[in-house]
Design an enzyme around this catalytic site. Structure first.
Site: not given
Length: 317
Positions: A145, A205
């Site tokens: 991307y 996280g």
């Protein structure tokens, strides 16, 4: 102005169309509706200043017709999903590089004066300078991307200098807000609706990134565009993001709190040191000093943007 917005039925594009219409412009939208929805544009459909073209930019003839009689093009059409690159690089090429090439070929034979392109922070890859300024280099994307966005940037620069139109390129942080149909907040809400007891979180996280609300994004784009028009640069680059950043875990906590839930967090552990997926930039915060010098700055910080987005999506999704 008479303006074409590619991808104007999508998340950021439809908010941009709203603002352009409110400011009195004549707006044409070109969208194949693969990621967008005509519902995002419903309130403008009967306006004499608005035109919608349902078409695919992979077809040059469609693009040639869309750029007729417009003064500026805001090019937002793209496949917005970073993670798809590992599974389908050819799709990211077609929906980011090829469509930009087709647009540029149409522009070289048109009277369009300005091209505004929404690129991405992913062009910087794992930047060693944070916050990352526009002149950081060398640019080394770590995802297909990001590579596709950087390829599109290079083509735009080459065409603008060769065929004498002007191009403004925005490198965007993570853009969030109402009408978003992908991304971490959207995913967390849907996961918790399916299972309120547990929330799977990709990575460890600790990924920390900057988030910008779509309302601040659109205001930033239009403000900097007016500044750009008064200058004489052929091509210029601006980062749009926030001056703070937030972890994925903190986002999960905000989503859970706003939904009134207390789920158990299940971290996948991720890859390559806790990334959510191959190509995930773990730490991203852009320098926005250049944009601030034009007089723009975000109204909402990353935490405020995340909380507002959660509330907006819970009310509509």
């Amino acid at each position: 102005m008479r303006i074409l917005v590619t991808g104007g039925a999508g998340f950021i594009g439809s908010h941009l169309v709203d603002r352009l219409m409110e400011l009195g412009n004549e707006v044409r939208v070109l969208d194949n509706l693969s990621a967008g929805s005509v519902d995002n544009l419903r309130k403008w459909m009967d306006s004499e200043r608005f035109e919608f073209i349902h078409g695919d930019m992979r077809e040059p003839k469609v693009v040639d017709e869309a750029v007729e009689d417009v003064e500026a093009v805001f090019h937002l059409a793209a496949n917005p999903e970073v993670r798809i690159g590992a599974q389908s690089p050819e799709l990211l090429y077609e929906t980011n590089v090829l469509i930009t090439y087709n647009l540029l070929n149409a522009l070289k034979d048109s009277n369009v004066e300005y091209l505004v392109f929404t690129s991405s922070s992913t062009v910087y890859g794992d930047a060693e300078v944070i916050p990352t300024p526009e002149d950081y280099g060398p640019l080394e994307p770590i995802s297909i991307y990001g590579g596709a966005k950087l390829g599109a940037e290079a083509l735009i620069s080459g065409y603008a200098h060769t065929f004498e139109f002007r191009a403004l390129i925005f490198r965007l942080a993570n853009i969030i807000g109402e009408r978003a149909n992908h991304g971490v907040i959207y995913d967390f809400i849907n996961k918790l609706r399916r299972n309120p007891e547990e929330l799977e979180i990709l990575g460890d996280g600790t990924q920390r990134k900057s988030y910008l609300h779509v309302s601040d994004t659109v205001e930033g784009m239009l403000h900097v565009f007016e500044h750009f028009r008064k200058e004489d640069k052929t091509v210029d680059f601006y980062n749009l993001g926030n001056e703070d950043w937030i972890t994925v875990r903190e986002i999960a906590e905000i989503v859970s709190e706003e939904m009134g839930l207390h789920p158990k967090f299940l971290f996948t552990g991720g890859i390559d040191g806790g990334r959510g997926w191959k190509g995930d930039v773990k730490f991203m915060r852009l320098s926005i000093e250049k944009a601030k010098k034009t007089g723009w700055k975000p109204r909402l910080n990353s935490y405020e943007a995340v909380r507002r987005t959660v509330r907006e999506l819970l009310a509509t999704v």
